[in-house]
Motif scaffolding. Structure first.
Motif, PDB file in Angstrom:
ATOM      1  N   ASP A 160     -49.174-104.883 -68.085  1.00  0.00           N
ATOM      2  CA  ASP A 160     -49.874-105.230 -66.849  1.00  0.00           C
ATOM      3  C   ASP A 160     -50.554-103.963 -66.345  1.00  0.00           C
ATOM      4  N   LEU A 161     -51.887-103.947 -66.374  1.00  0.00           N
ATOM      5  CA  LEU A 161     -52.630-102.747 -66.006  1.00  0.00           C
ATOM      6  C   LEU A 161     -52.596-102.479 -64.508  1.00  0.00           C
ATOM      7  N   LEU A 162     -52.417-103.530 -63.708  1.00  0.00           N
ATOM      8  CA  LEU A 162     -52.369-103.361 -62.252  1.00  0.00           C
ATOM      9  C   LEU A 162     -51.025-102.801 -61.817  1.00  0.00           C
ATOM     10  N   LEU A 163     -49.944-103.293 -62.431  1.00  0.00           N
ATOM     11  CA  LEU A 163     -48.599-102.853 -62.064  1.00  0.00           C
ATOM     12  C   LEU A 163     -48.093-101.706 -62.942  1.00  0.00           C
ATOM     13  N   ALA A 164     -48.854-101.392 -63.995  1.00  0.00           N
ATOM     14  CA  ALA A 164     -48.457-100.349 -64.951  1.00  0.00           C
ATOM     15  C   ALA A 164     -47.087-100.644 -65.552  1.00  0.00           C
ATOM     16  N   GLU A 165     -46.850-101.941 -65.849  1.00  0.00           N
ATOM     17  CA  GLU A 165     -45.573-102.368 -66.400  1.00  0.00           C
ATOM     18  C   GLU A 165     -45.759-102.970 -67.792  1.00  0.00           C
ATOM     19  N   GLU A 166     -44.811-102.664 -68.677  1.00  0.00           N
ATOM     20  CA  GLU A 166     -44.801-103.242 -70.018  1.00  0.00           C
ATOM     21  C   GLU A 166     -43.676-104.265 -70.104  1.00  0.00           C
ATOM     22  N   THR A 167     -44.023-105.495 -70.457  1.00  0.00           N
ATOM     23  CA  THR A 167     -43.035-106.579 -70.523  1.00  0.00           C
ATOM     24  C   THR A 167     -42.939-107.098 -71.949  1.00  0.00           C
ATOM     25  N   GLN A 168     -41.741-107.208 -72.457  1.00  0.00           N
ATOM     26  CA  GLN A 168     -41.509-107.779 -73.777  1.00  0.00           C
ATOM     27  C   GLN A 168     -41.285-109.278 -73.620  1.00  0.00           C
ATOM     28  N   ILE A 169     -42.108-110.083 -74.308  1.00  0.00           N
ATOM     29  CA  ILE A 169     -42.011-111.538 -74.115  1.00  0.00           C
ATOM     30  C   ILE A 169     -41.308-112.253 -75.263  1.00  0.00           C
ATOM     31  N   THR A 170     -41.099-111.583 -76.398  1.00  0.00           N
ATOM     32  CA  THR A 170     -40.232-112.128 -77.448  1.00  0.00           C
ATOM     33  C   THR A 170     -39.217-111.051 -77.801  1.00  0.00           C
ATOM     34  N   HIS A 171     -38.044-111.469 -78.257  1.00  0.00           N
ATOM     35  CA  HIS A 171     -36.975-110.506 -78.489  1.00  0.00           C
ATOM     36  C   HIS A 171     -36.273-110.687 -79.832  1.00  0.00           C
ATOM     37  N   ASP A 172     -36.734-111.628 -80.639  1.00  0.00           N
ATOM     38  CA  ASP A 172     -36.023-111.916 -81.884  1.00  0.00           C
ATOM     39  C   ASP A 172     -36.720-111.361 -83.125  1.00  0.00           C
ATOM     40  N   GLY A 173     -37.791-110.563 -82.938  1.00  0.00           N
ATOM     41  CA  GLY A 173     -38.512-110.021 -84.081  1.00  0.00           C
ATOM     42  C   GLY A 173     -37.665-109.059 -84.905  1.00  0.00           C
ATOM     43  N   VAL A 174     -37.652-109.280 -86.221  1.00  0.00           N
ATOM     44  CA  VAL A 174     -36.908-108.424 -87.141  1.00  0.00           C
ATOM     45  C   VAL A 174     -37.720-108.309 -88.425  1.00  0.00           C
ATOM     46  N   SER A 175     -37.854-107.108 -88.943  1.00  0.00           N
ATOM     47  CA  SER A 175     -38.616-106.895 -90.166  1.00  0.00           C
ATOM     48  C   SER A 175     -38.094-107.761 -91.299  1.00  0.00           C
ATOM     49  N   ASN A 176     -39.044-108.402 -92.004  1.00  0.00           N
ATOM     50  CA  ASN A 176     -38.733-109.280 -93.139  1.00  0.00           C
ATOM     51  C   ASN A 176     -37.871-110.476 -92.765  1.00  0.00           C
ATOM     52  N   LYS A 177     -37.904-110.839 -91.471  1.00  0.00           N
ATOM     53  CA  LYS A 177     -37.145-112.015 -91.050  1.00  0.00           C
ATOM     54  C   LYS A 177     -37.926-112.849 -90.028  1.00  0.00           C
ATOM     55  N   ILE A 178     -38.202-112.282 -88.846  1.00  0.00           N
ATOM     56  CA  ILE A 178     -38.925-113.007 -87.799  1.00  0.00           C
ATOM     57  C   ILE A 178     -40.144-112.188 -87.376  1.00  0.00           C
ATOM     58  N   ILE A 179     -41.313-112.845 -87.362  1.00  0.00           N
ATOM     59  CA  ILE A 179     -42.550-112.214 -86.908  1.00  0.00           C
ATOM     60  C   ILE A 179     -43.088-113.018 -85.729  1.00  0.00           C
ATOM     61  N   ASN A 180     -43.342-112.350 -84.618  1.00  0.00           N
ATOM     62  CA  ASN A 180     -43.992-112.974 -83.465  1.00  0.00           C
ATOM     63  C   ASN A 180     -45.378-112.375 -83.275  1.00  0.00           C
ATOM     64  N   GLY A 181     -46.379-113.233 -83.144  1.00  0.00           N
ATOM     65  CA  GLY A 181     -47.709-112.767 -82.803  1.00  0.00           C
ATOM     66  C   GLY A 181     -48.525-112.182 -83.933  1.00  0.00           C
ATOM     67  N   GLY A 182     -47.964-112.138 -85.114  1.00  0.00           N
ATOM     68  CA  GLY A 182     -48.685-111.707 -86.309  1.00  0.00           C
ATOM     69  C   GLY A 182     -48.364-112.663 -87.437  1.00  0.00           C
ATOM     70  N   THR A 183     -49.112-112.602 -88.505  1.00  0.00           N
ATOM     71  CA  THR A 183     -48.877-113.508 -89.633  1.00  0.00           C
ATOM     72  C   THR A 183     -48.017-112.840 -90.694  1.00  0.00           C
ATOM     73  N   ASP A 184     -47.449-113.657 -91.570  1.00  0.00           N
ATOM     74  CA  ASP A 184     -46.776-113.095 -92.734  1.00  0.00           C
ATOM     75  C   ASP A 184     -47.840-112.741 -93.773  1.00  0.00           C
ATOM     76  N   TRP A 185     -47.400-112.167 -94.894  1.00  0.00           N
ATOM     77  CA  TRP A 185     -48.366-111.663 -95.884  1.00  0.00           C
ATOM     78  C   TRP A 185     -49.280-112.783 -96.386  1.00  0.00           C
ATOM     79  N   VAL A 186     -48.714-113.919 -96.718  1.00  0.00           N
ATOM     80  CA  VAL A 186     -49.497-114.947 -97.398  1.00  0.00           C
ATOM     81  C   VAL A 186     -50.493-115.619 -96.452  1.00  0.00           C
ATOM     82  N   TYR A 187     -50.163-115.773 -95.178  1.00  0.00           N
ATOM     83  CA  TYR A 187     -51.129-116.303 -94.216  1.00  0.00           C
ATOM     84  C   TYR A 187     -52.284-115.319 -94.043  1.00  0.00           C
ATOM     85  N   GLU A 188     -51.952-114.029 -93.919  1.00  0.00           N
ATOM     86  CA  GLU A 188     -53.010-113.029 -93.751  1.00  0.00           C
ATOM     87  C   GLU A 188     -53.973-113.038 -94.930  1.00  0.00           C
ATOM     88  N   GLU A 189     -53.440-113.126 -96.134  1.00  0.00           N
ATOM     89  CA  GLU A 189     -54.276-113.080 -97.329  1.00  0.00           C
ATOM     90  C   GLU A 189     -55.041-114.373 -97.549  1.00  0.00           C
TER      91      GLU A 189
END
Length: 725
Positions: free
Chosen positions: A166-195
């Motif tokens: 938030d640029l007005l409040l200068a606050e960073e908020t995490q909206i997902t919490h389950d992301g883990v490498s090679n397990k859960i991806i939020n907001g990005g694609t896996d390799w095969v979707y990207e390709e």
């Protein structure tokens, strides 16, 4: 301040080779002797009459972002300079990534590539009026940083989770919490979707800046692929999730985060989990999300409209195909909120269709035995659709305008060849990039009726240099196979060609589904290498086999469930046709290709062993069992369903047929077509006791480039050809 034109970016130098008429590999890969100029770094502003571009002041040598008029190229104002974007002593790069109201600019610095379409960087927001610079985050580099339309927030991905600054409040908020490498991806694609679905950022702001729709990939059960990177004393193992044909894919879900309520809703995608979500797109209603849902066979595509407050979705349109459906980005929701536009092959050719928001088709806008190849957009004030098509020839592209009613079609390009357009925001102007096999890019500014406003780049010098080196373009031809199929091809002949002599021929092939190599356009370094070979006395030939694109669905999809069979037959027939030409030495025909083309070259030198004297395969697929799920199953279904389709045209299974000279090349760090393909093919050739040559490029990916890699690669291929063909 000097008045600049739209930034012209020189793609390399223009130093002539030592001999004014002899091409060298240094000319092509190091000196940039034949490089052309292009129009780059331009961004249309909301008014459609002005644009911003990155310029340089010739007196102060300072770079700056300029706002200029389309009509005459005159600078309206210098929006900011390099001096304005120094943050804590660090000079940031210039950027034209404006938010919707054009008050803020997002700047990316220290970018690091990940895969083909993804990278991470440090991001900064620059406020134009106050010249204030805000660091988006100090906790690590961010992926896909995106300003909200109103410019008050920045969303980004870090460590597989989504954050909002938030640029007005200068606050960073995490909206997902389950992301883990090679397990859960939020907001990005896996390799095969990207390709294979060609997108990496997987979250999207609503137009009211109050919601973010995003993808979640659960790739926990996707098998891991491991690559050895030879970088230090002990090589490093790089591991990532790569679903090969028939293996488990990521389970994909769609969610919507509501910034004001700080809550997340999940969109109902139905009970089936083994499916694809190749696109999501906001409609004109900021509470209504369109989700494209596709079955694993990729022959059924549903358009879902989802209420993001409740997650409830309804299927408003379903398209089915007896082969498969190609996904594109043409879906456009009209500002009237009542209609949408898309392209579809439902009549056998890709055309424009207009629908009501309830999914009822209003009309087919374009029709004929040709394809719409790109939808540029709709000027709703005039009811005009702008698009590119193959109406004149599958080998050419032209730009057209047509009413939403399907009437008053007008061709806006007037030179044969390949024409592409970039329209201003309100469609008042467009930049037309034209080239042909005989002429490099000629770039003009035109008004929306097609009238020339001014020439932006004529590449006159590049054409003069090409002429000095006898680079005169390709000679197109067409022939019929013994089964009556008409195929298109081109020849590049030596400049001193004598039809009373017999020349060796090197065929170039790609040949994959929907591709095209035989096209009336100016091409790059690979084509220059063909002219280099022509100067050494070779004819270079290329034929687009069945399965390639832009000739309609039946031609393109004829290879369905049996990749490699018809394509190889057509290349062999092409070689036999060439052998009958009076100027061809029938005993000296070779073939080479890269990626799918490497697969084709490998099949041709084995299944067509009596026809080809030589083959070079670069980064080839050697069995489709080793390639990714989305691409491979689109054309073959799974190995469990279609074992014969996978094995009948695997070069590995024909290693014992090899007769000619064969060179196998691969990068050991290829995350796309794995080095495994060449390793296992070489093992099959060894066990068949067949002599062949091979080369590997340490840690290089599918593109095999970096430093002197390209000149070394093409030098190796040149030596192999001159010694053996």
């Amino acid at each position: 301040m000097k008045q600049p034109l739209i930034m012209l970016m020189l793609m390399g130098g223009t130093a002539l080779a030592q001999s004014p008429h002899t091409i060298t590999l240094e000319d092509i890969f190091q000196k940039g002797t034949f490089d052309t100029k292009t129009v780059s770094g331009l961004r249309s502003l909301k008014d459609g009459k002005t644009y911003v571009s990155i310029e340089s002041n010739p007196e102060t040598k300072l770079g700056y972002v300029a706002k200029s008029n389309y009509r005459d190229g005159k600078v309206v104002e210098a929006i900011y300079t390099e001096k304005d974007i120094i943050y804590k002593g660090k000079k940031l790069p210039l950027s034209t990534d404006f938010n919707w109201d054009e008050t803020k600019i997002l700047i990316a610095a220290d970018s690091e590539p990940i895969y083909r379409r993804s990278s991470k960087a440090n991001h900064y927001v620059f406020e134009i009026a106050s010249k204030k610079i805000t660091e988006v985050s100090s906790k690590g580099k961010q992926l896909f940083a995106t300003l909200s339309p109103d410019g008050t927030k920045v969303a980004f991905v870090r460590d597989n989770n989504i954050f909002i600054k938030d640029l007005l409040l200068a606050e960073e908020t995490q909206i997902t919490h389950d992301g883990v490498s090679n397990k859960i991806i939020n907001g990005g694609t896996d390799w095969v979707y990207e390709e294979e679905f060609a997108f990496a950022k997987a979250f999207f702001w609503s137009s009211d800046s109050k919601k973010i729709a995003y993808y979640k990939f659960n790739e926990a059960e996707v098998p891991v692929y491991s690559m050895t990177l030879f970088e230090q004393l002990y090589p490093r193992e790089y591991q990532y999730k790569y679903p090969k044909a028939g293996e488990k894919n990521s389970v994909v879900s769609i969610h919507c985060y509501h910034t004001e309520e700080k809550k997340t809703t999940q969109i109902d995608l139905g009970s089936e989990q083994d499916q694809y979500i190749p696109r999501i797109k906001w409609t004109q209603n900021p509470d209504l999300l369109c989700v494209l849902r596709m079955n694993r066979h990729q022959n059924k595509l549903d358009y879902l409209f989802a209420n993001v407050a409740t997650g409830v979705s309804n299927t408003i349109l379903t398209e089915e195909n007896k082969y498969y459906i190609d996904v594109n980005d043409d879906l456009t929701f009209l500002q009237n909120g009542e209609q949408f536009l898309l392209t579809s092959e439902q009549d056998g050719y890709n055309h424009l269709y207009l629908y009501n928001m309830d999914g009822r088709q209003i009309r087919q806008i374009t029709s004929g035995e040709w394809l719409v190849t790109k939808l540029y957009g709709v000027n709703e004030k005039t009811g005009t659709v702008y698009y590119q098509s193959t109406e004149k020839s599958p080998l050419q592209r032209d730009v057209y305008a047509i009413d939403l009613t399907g009437k008053n079609k007008k061709m806006l390009s007037n030179s044969p060849g390949t024409n592409t357009a970039t329209f201003s925001t309100d469609f008042s102007y467009y930049i037309l990039d034209h080239s042909s096999t005989h002429s490099p890019a000629y770039i003009t500014l035109n008004d929306n009726d097609g009238r020339l406003v001014r020439v932006l780049e004529d590449n006159k010098k590049a054409k003069q240099i090409a002429d000095q080196f006898s680079i005169t373009g390709s000679e197109f031809f067409q022939f019929k196979t013994t089964t009556g199929v008409s195929l298109n091809g081109y020849l590049i002949k030596p400049a001193n060609f004598d039809d009373s002599k017999k020349y060796p021929v090197l065929m170039y092939v790609y040949g994959g589904p929907g591709s095209q190599n035989v096209a009336d356009s100016w091409t790059g370094s690979r084509n220059l290498w063909f002219h280099y070979l022509a100067q050494k006395g070779y004819i270079v030939a290329c034929i687009d086999n069945r399965g390639t694109g832009f000739r309609g669905e039946e031609f393109q999809k004829s290879t369905y469930l049996n990749l490699g069979k018809l394509e190889t037959e057509d290349q062999i027939e092409g070689a036999k046709w060439l052998a009958k030409q009076s100027f061809v030495d029938s005993e000296r025909i070779g073939i080479w290709g890269w990626s799918y083309g490497g697969y084709m070259a490998s099949l041709c030198i084995t299944k067509g062993a009596d026809i080809f004297k030589l083959a070079i395969a670069v980064a080839p697929v050697t069995t489709w069992r080793y390639y990714d799920s989305i691409y491979t199953e689109r054309y073959l279904r799974t190995p469990q369903e279609n074992q014969q389709g996978y094995d009948d045209n695997s070069p590995i299974n024909y290693a014992d047929r090899l007769k000619g000279k064969f060179l196998l090349i691969h990068g050991t760090g290829d995350d796309n077509v794995h080095f495994q393909n060449s390793v296992m093919f070489s093992e099959a050739l060894i066990q068949a006791n067949k002599p062949f040559e091979q080369a590997y490029y340490p840690n290089k990916n599918h593109g095999i480039y970096g430093g002197n890699t390209r000149i070394h690669l093409y030098g190796k291929m040149t030596d192999f050809i001159t010694k053996n063909l």
